[in-house]
Structure formats: structure tokens, C-alpha cells
Scaffold this motif. Structure first.
Motif, PDB file in Angstrom:
ATOM      1  N   GLN A   1      31.902  43.228  31.976  1.00 37.99           N
ATOM      2  CA  GLN A   1      32.647  43.764  31.095  1.00 37.99           C
ATOM      3  C   GLN A   1      33.420  45.161  31.571  1.00 37.99           C
ATOM      4  O   GLN A   1      34.406  45.314  32.257  1.00 37.99           O
TER       5      GLN A   1
ATOM      6  N   TYR B   1      27.470  43.654  28.988  1.00 39.15           N
ATOM      7  CA  TYR B   1      28.539  45.205  28.589  1.00 39.15           C
ATOM      8  C   TYR B   1      28.885  45.239  30.566  1.00 39.15           C
ATOM      9  O   TYR B   1      29.701  46.037  29.959  1.00 39.15           O
TER      10      TYR B   1
ATOM     11  N   SER C   1      34.910  44.752  35.144  1.00 42.41           N
ATOM     12  CA  SER C   1      35.729  43.711  35.379  1.00 42.41           C
ATOM     13  C   SER C   1      36.768  44.957  34.624  1.00 42.41           C
ATOM     14  O   SER C   1      38.188  44.970  35.084  1.00 42.41           O
TER      15      SER C   1
END
Length: 377
Positions: A108, A105, A111
Motif C-alpha cells: 500500500q 502495508y 502504491s
């Protein structure tokens, strides 16, 4: 059940509420969008409720009747079908959170956020600090299961030895867990929260722990400037630009002269400002004379400083030199000096007004600073 036909659905008009029977109906809004709706009385509250079953284009009449039948079965068992559906969705998210590790996570999250971050160094610091100090302790855990014990295991080994790094790691873990909660992957309090939580078990940071950027005393600026003025390198030109505009290294390094420079004004877009607000810098004649220059690294600027003074000083410290001179030697109000540094000076409404009206005064201040710097040239 069975009152609706394909023809009735086809001829439905905006505002129509066409009943199929037993609580199922077709609602058409003012824009002509048709939805399947199940109307019922909650067995838990005794209140009327409306359960959306989906757009008619996506949910066939047969599927809507099937869903309505299942909802009526729940009602007979004393359950509210909307609450039951919400509980099932929450459980599905909980299952997803248990399948998503903190590391997965976090990657993510980074990003998704890094496009808005101002430089590559900042992006790399996020990834490296979590890799080096967080993932070995909590990276493998489901993001829903990260707790205070795990956060402390990550922070305690570096809390006293790498104080600034530890502070940033804690803040990054907190931000990631806040985002996971917002997406429904966590519940409860954030275990990386500082105030009222970790501050009860970890030592507070002392003021003496804060390291300030070494700054050239403003009394030495004229002598320093006289030496710097004879340097024709790009580093010297960029350094003189930073000094005369009281700007930050990244603001000068990433400057797009074609779009940001208009006459005697430098407009730095919000995306490149620390406070995420557009900043207008009035340019003196001396500042404009430094253009153009080829951007160089902060290390190269530090070496340039060292060539022209034996006093320990940094590029960022030049902003402190300017601020100290403003406070001790100029007659300009404090808020004008702070605005030259792009610091917040008031609430948002007042700050917006001041930014629009103080440009002339800031121009006067930057001109006085320019003259002071060159007073021994």
C-alpha cells in the motif's frame, strides 16, 4: 434537557450558542456551520472541556442527546468522555494494525508513493528487494508487531554479501514503519533505525565498500572526444549531450524537448531531479548541436564509450570527469562547479539566491568545458 426545538435550530444565526440543557448545545460558527457540542467539567482534571458530537446535519438532536447522556454516565464513573473516546479510537487503530501485515502495508505504501518516483527501475527495485529479502521474515507479521529481531533476521543474511542492497532494504523498511506509525498503526521506536540502534549490532559500512562509477580521466577527454565526434549514432549524440551538460542519464533519457528546451537553456523540472529541485542548464553551441537524438539505454551508451576508449568508464562517471577538470584546470569557484552538477551548495535561502544569480557564470564554465573537450578536434 429539551430546550432546543426544530424551529430554534432552523433560526440559528452565525455566532449563536443555543443550549439544550445539561451541557448539550448547538454552536454556530461565523460561516453558519452548526455543530453539536457537549460542555462538561472533567472529573480527572477539574477543567472545563468541550466535546464535539458532530455537525448538526449529520447528527440528529435525538442522537446528540443520547451521546450526551452516555458522556454524563462516564463522568459519574469518574471518567473523562473525551479521553475515553480517544482511547477507544486508539484501540480501534491498534486492532486494525494487528489485522494489517507488514507486506500488505508495504504494498500500500509503495502504491501511494511510486507516482512521485522518477523511473520504473526505482519502483521495481522497491518491490523486488522487499519481496526477496524482507517479506519471508517479516511480511506475515502485523505491521504493529515488527521488531528489531525480525528486521535483523531480514538483514543479517545479506549484510556482508550484498552490502548496498542490504543498506537499501534497511532504509526501505524504516520508511515503511515510519509511515505506519504516522498513520497510528504502530507506536514506539522504529526497529529499523540505524543511528543509535542497528549500528550497535551490525557492522558499519567502510569507505572502501563504496563503489564509485569508473570515470574517464579528464586528461583523456580531448582524445576521447575527437573519436566520439566522428560517431553519428544516437548513442554518440546523447553521450555528447550528457558530457556537455554534465547531466545524469535519466535527466537526458526522459527529456521532453518540447517543454524543457527554450533557446539556449534546458530547464529540468523538479520531479525529474535527484534533489527534487528545478535545475537550469545553460546550453553551449556544441551542446545544442547534438539535438535531436533518440534516447537509448545506459547499456547502449556504455557500449558507445567502449568503442572510443579502452579506459574503463561509465556514463555517470563523465560527471566526475567534468568535476575533476573543474577543480584542477579551471578558475571557477567550487560552488559554481557544484551547481552545474545540481549539487546542494548552501542553505536553502542562499542556494535559491545563488541559482538565480550564477547562471551567467555557469554558462561561462560550460563553454570552457566544451572548448576543452573539443581541443584536439
Amino acid at each position: 434537557m429539551g430546550n432546543l426545538t426544530a424551529l430554534k435550530v432552523k433560526n440559528a444565526r452565525p455566532g449563536d450558542k443555543l443550549s439544550d440543557g445539561d451541557g448539550l448545545r448547538l454552536d454556530v460558527d461565523k460561516s453558519g456551520n452548526a455543530s453539536r457540542v457537549f460542555r462538561f467539567t472533567s472529573p480527572m482534571t477539574g477543567k472545563e472541556r468541550f466535546m464535539g458530537l458532530g455537525p448538526s446535519g449529520d447528527v440528529t438532536l435525538a442522537k446528540a442527546r443520547e451521546d450526551a447522556a452516555l458522556a454524563r454516565a462516564l463522568i459519574r464513573d469518574g471518567k473523562d468522555p473525551i479521553e475515553q473516546r480517544n482511547a477507544e479510537r486508539a484501540e480501534a487503530k491498534a486492532q486494525a494494525s494487528r489485522a494489517t501485515t507488514f507486506k500488505a502495508y508495504a504494498e500500500q505504501y509503495i502504491s501511494g508513493k511510486e507516482a512521485g518516483w522518477k523511473n520504473d527501475k526505482h519502483r521495481q527495485q522497491w518491490r523486488n528487494s522487499l519481496r526477496d529479502y524482507a517479506y519471508s521474515n517479516i511480511g506475515h507479521l502485523p505491521v504493529a508487531d515488527v521488531n528489531t529481531d525480525g528486521v535483523l533476521k531480514a538483514l543479517r543474511p545479506i549484510w556482508q554479501t550484498k552490502k548496498e542492497t542490504a543498506r537499501r532494504v534497511r532504509g526501505r523498511i524504516e520508511a515503511i514503519l515510519n509511515a505506519a506509525k504516522a498513520e497510528g498503526l504502530r507506536t514506539g521506536e522504529n526497529p529499523a533505525l540505524w543511528r543509535g540502534h542497528l549500528d550497535q549490532v551490525l557492522a558499519r559500512r567502510r569507505k572502501s565498500d563504496v563503489t564509485h562509477h569508473p570515470a574517464l580521466p579528464y586528461e583523456e577527454m580531448p582524445t576521447f572526444w575527437k573519436s566520439l565526434a566522428s560517431d553519428t549514432s544516437d548513442a554518440a549524440r546523447m553521450l555528447r549531450w550528457i558530457i556537455l551538460t554534465a547531466s545524469r542519464f535519466n535527466e537526458a533519457y526522459d527529456m521532453d524537448a518540447a517543454t524543457e528546451l527554450k533557446g539556449d537553456l534546458w530547464t529540468i523540472p523538479a520531479a525529474r531531479m535527484k534533489a527534487d529541485r528545478e535545475h537550469k542548464v545553460p546550453l553551449t553551441t556544441a551542446a545544442s548541436a547534438q539535438l535531436p537524438f533518440r534516447p537509448v539505454s545506459d547499456v547502449t551508451l556504455s557500449n558507445c564509450i567502449a568503442r572510443h576508449t579502452k579506459t574503463p568508464a561509465t556514463t555517470h562517471g563523465m560527471r566526475s570527469t567534468f568535476r575533476d577538470w573543474c577543480g584542477d584546470c579551471s578558475h571557477f569557484p567550487r560552488d559554481i562547479a557544484e551547481m552545474c552538477l545540481a549539487h546542494s551548495v548552501a542553505d536553502e535561502t542562499e542556494a535559491a539566491y545563488r541559482r538565480s544569480t550564477a547562471l551567467a557564470k555557469r554558462r561561462e564554465l560550460m563553454e570552457a568545458w566544451s572548448q576543452y573537450c573539443a581541443s584536439m578536434s
